[in-house]
Design an enzyme around this catalytic site. Sequence first.
Site, PDB file in Angstrom:
ATOM      1  N   GLY A 106       0.814  -1.217   0.100  1.00 33.29           N
ATOM      2  CA  GLY A 106      -0.035   0.296   0.084  1.00 33.29           C
ATOM      3  C   GLY A 106       0.803   1.216   0.169  1.00 33.29           C
ATOM      4  O   GLY A 106       1.911   1.143   0.120  1.00 33.29           O
ATOM      5  N   GLY A 107       0.276   2.307  -0.309  1.00 34.97           N
ATOM      6  CA  GLY A 107       0.992   3.671  -0.198  1.00 34.97           C
ATOM      7  C   GLY A 107       0.905   4.141   1.173  1.00 34.97           C
ATOM      8  O   GLY A 107       0.655   3.412   2.087  1.00 34.97           O
TER       9      GLY A 107
ATOM     10  N   SER B 123      -2.014   4.299   3.788  1.00 39.62           N
ATOM     11  CA  SER B 123      -3.360   3.653   3.229  1.00 39.62           C
ATOM     12  C   SER B 123      -3.991   2.890   4.027  1.00 39.62           C
ATOM     13  O   SER B 123      -5.139   2.401   3.724  1.00 39.62           O
ATOM     14  CB  SER B 123      -2.586   2.780   2.094  1.00 39.62           C
ATOM     15  OG  SER B 123      -1.609   1.909   2.466  1.00 39.62           O
TER      16      SER B 123
ATOM     17  N   SER C 130      -0.515  -1.058   7.589  1.00 40.07           N
ATOM     18  CA  SER C 130      -0.288  -1.429   8.816  1.00 40.07           C
ATOM     19  C   SER C 130      -1.464  -2.009   9.803  1.00 40.07           C
ATOM     20  O   SER C 130      -1.592  -3.054  10.160  1.00 40.07           O
ATOM     21  CB  SER C 130       0.465  -0.371   9.626  1.00 40.07           C
ATOM     22  OG  SER C 130       1.636  -0.101   9.077  1.00 40.07           O
TER      23      SER C 130
ATOM     24  N   ALA D  58       9.536  -4.817  14.296  1.00 42.83           N
ATOM     25  CA  ALA D  58       9.604  -3.452  14.003  1.00 42.83           C
ATOM     26  C   ALA D  58      10.937  -3.345  13.246  1.00 42.83           C
ATOM     27  O   ALA D  58      12.094  -3.779  13.827  1.00 42.83           O
ATOM     28  CB  ALA D  58       9.697  -2.712  15.211  1.00 42.83           C
TER      29      ALA D  58
ATOM     30  N   HIS E 167       1.769   4.040  16.193  1.00 45.79           N
ATOM     31  CA  HIS E 167       1.691   2.561  15.860  1.00 45.79           C
ATOM     32  C   HIS E 167       1.851   1.705  17.027  1.00 45.79           C
ATOM     33  O   HIS E 167       0.829   0.922  17.151  1.00 45.79           O
ATOM     34  CB  HIS E 167       3.021   2.123  15.047  1.00 45.79           C
ATOM     35  CG  HIS E 167       2.637   2.423  13.305  1.00 45.79           C
ATOM     36  ND1 HIS E 167       2.425   1.515  12.526  1.00 45.79           N
ATOM     37  CD2 HIS E 167       2.482   3.526  12.927  1.00 45.79           C
ATOM     38  CE1 HIS E 167       2.296   1.917  11.184  1.00 45.79           C
ATOM     39  NE2 HIS E 167       2.132   3.535  11.653  1.00 45.79           N
ATOM     40  N   ARG E 168       2.647   2.042  17.971  1.00 45.96           N
ATOM     41  CA  ARG E 168       2.763   1.147  19.125  1.00 45.96           C
ATOM     42  C   ARG E 168       1.454   1.280  20.105  1.00 45.96           C
ATOM     43  O   ARG E 168       1.074   0.489  20.716  1.00 45.96           O
ATOM     44  CB  ARG E 168       4.107   1.628  20.009  1.00 45.96           C
ATOM     45  CG  ARG E 168       4.285   0.705  21.216  1.00 45.96           C
ATOM     46  CD  ARG E 168       5.663   1.254  21.881  1.00 45.96           C
ATOM     47  NE  ARG E 168       6.865   0.826  20.839  1.00 45.96           N
ATOM     48  CZ  ARG E 168       7.799   0.052  21.076  1.00 45.96           C
ATOM     49  NH1 ARG E 168       7.953  -0.282  22.392  1.00 45.96           N
ATOM     50  NH2 ARG E 168       9.072  -0.316  20.288  1.00 45.96           N
TER      51      ARG E 168
ATOM     52  N   ARG F  64      -1.331   1.751  19.532  1.00 43.51           N
ATOM     53  CA  ARG F  64      -2.547   1.124  18.769  1.00 43.51           C
ATOM     54  C   ARG F  64      -2.473  -0.300  19.152  1.00 43.51           C
ATOM     55  O   ARG F  64      -3.575  -0.852  18.990  1.00 43.51           O
ATOM     56  CB  ARG F  64      -2.506   1.330  17.261  1.00 43.51           C
ATOM     57  CG  ARG F  64      -3.960   1.359  16.520  1.00 43.51           C
ATOM     58  CD  ARG F  64      -3.907   1.817  15.189  1.00 43.51           C
ATOM     59  NE  ARG F  64      -3.043   0.890  14.255  1.00 43.51           N
ATOM     60  CZ  ARG F  64      -2.552   1.605  13.225  1.00 43.51           C
ATOM     61  NH1 ARG F  64      -2.574   2.732  12.750  1.00 43.51           N
ATOM     62  NH2 ARG F  64      -1.542   0.990  12.315  1.00 43.51           N
TER      63      ARG F  64
END
Lengths: 172, 172, 172
Positions: free
Chosen positions: C11-12, C15, C18, C36, C52-53, C55
Site C-alpha cells: 500500500g501507499g 493507506s 499496517s 519492528a 503505531h505502538r 494502537r
Amino acid sequence: MTDGPTILVLGGARSGKSRHAEAIVSALPPPWLYVATAQSFDAEMEERIAIHRARRSSDWQTVEAPIDLSATLKSLPGDRPVLIDCLTVWLSNLVLGEHDVERATDALEDALQRRDAATVLVSSEVGLSIVPDNALARRFRDAQGVLNQRIAEIADRVVLVAAGLPLVLKPQ
Amino acid sequence: MTDGPTILVLGGARSGKSRHAEAIVSALPPPWLYVATAQSFDAEMEERIAIHRARRSSDWQTVEAPIDLSATLKSLPGDRPVLIDCLTVWLSNLVLGEHDVERATDALEDALQRRDAATVLVSSEVGLSIVPDNALARRFRDAQGVLNQRIAEIADRVVLVAAGLPLVLKPQ
Amino acid sequence: MTDGPTILVLGGARSGKSRHAEAIVSALPPPWLYVATAQSFDAEMEERIAIHRARRSSDWQTVEAPIDLSATLKSLPGDRPVLIDCLTVWLSNLVLGEHDVERATDALEDALQRRDAATVLVSSEVGLSIVPDNALARRFRDAQGVLNQRIAEIADRVVLVAAGLPLVLKPQ
C-alpha cells in the site's frame, strides 16, 4: 475494427509490467516482434535496455521506434504478435522532441486497429503521488494519464500490474 | 443514518476519476449539483476548471465550496444528487489556510450522513511514490491518506479509477 | 516448504496497510509477535513509531530488527503469528548501510519458508509517480519494486490496500 486483441499492461516502476507483457505475447506461437521505444542516452538507460534484452529469447525480433511508432507498427507483418515496450518512453520522446502528442496518439490508435494479431502495450502509471514541483513533470504526468485513458478505451483488455501480479481493469 | 448512498471515487492525476464520478451522478435524474472546491489562483488552475466546466451540461448547477464544505452541503436540497470535486483541493485549501482538518472532516461526515440523495466524492491517491523531500508535502500526503480512509469507512461504495477504468474497493 | 501462510500487504503512505496487517494477525490466537524495522533517528519518526505502538494491545510482543531481519525471524518461536512492519524501512536501512540487498532477500525468503505460523509482511508501493530527480531515490524505488516482486512470488496471499480497503492481488 481490430481483429487481433489490443492489451494494455499498466504498472509502476519495477512492478513487473514488462515481464507480464512478455509472458502474454510468448504464450502465443513465435516469432514475436518487440518494438522498443527506448533510446540509450546514458549508462543507466543502456543498462536497463541490456537487462530487458538479455531476458528475451531469440524468438524475439527487435525493432526500434522511439518516435514513429504508428509508421513502424504499420510496416510490420500484421499477423505476428507485437509487444510495444513502452508508451511512457515513447511519450517522453514525443514531449522532449516537441512533437504533436494528440496527433501521434490518433495515428497509434489507427495503427493498432489495423492489426490482425495481438498487440500488447506496456505503459507506466505515474499519477499517484503529490503534485510534482516542476511544470514539465506536471505536464508529463497529465499527458501520460490522458494517453493511458485513450489506449485503455480502445483496448480489449487492460491490467494493472503490482509486485508482478495483475489486477484486471478491463476483462477481454 | 444516510439514506442516499455516499460514493467515493479515488484515482491519480488524469486517471479519469472526475469523468467517472460525473457519469455516476448523471445516470440519476437531473438536476444535479456540482460542488467545486477549486479556487483559481493562476492560469494553469483556471484552465483546468474551465475544461471540467465545459464538459458538464446545463443540467448541472455549480456551487463553490473551497473551505466550508459541510455548511455548503447542509444548505443544498438533500434530495438532489451531488458531486463533490474534489476532496484533495479542499484538503489543500484547509491545510494552506491552517484550518482544523480533523474537525472539518467530522463535520463533512455528519453532513454526508444527513443527505437523502446520492453524494459522489472525488479524491486523489497521492501516497504511492517515494517519500517527498519537503516536510509540507509529507504532511499533506499523510493528511490525504487519513482523509481518504475516513471517507472510505463511511462510504457505501469506493472505487479506484486507473486509465478511466474503475476497480471496486468496496462494493455497495 | 512453508506451513504457515506468508501474507504480503502492500500500500501507499497512510493507506491503512499496517492497520489491515494487524487485523489479519490479531484475528489469530495470541500472543502475537511484532517485528519492528524502524529506528527512530528524529522526532517525526519517533512520533510515527509511538502512534503505531499505542494502537497495539499488550498481546503484542515487540522485537526490533532494523537490519538482521532473517536472523531475528529464525530466533523467534515458529508457531506464533508474526507481523513484520515494514519491508520499506528495512530496505531503506539496508541501502543506507550499504548492505547486500539481494543476499538479505535470499535469507529473508529462506526464513519465511521455515515458519510454521502465519507471517504478515507490510511493504510500500513507491513506483507510481514520475521518475524522481535524484539517483538515490530512483535506485531505492527500483530496489523496492524488485523486493516486492520477490516476496509476492513466494507469498501465499498478496493484497494492495488503498483508503483502508484491500484489493486482492493473489488469493490464497
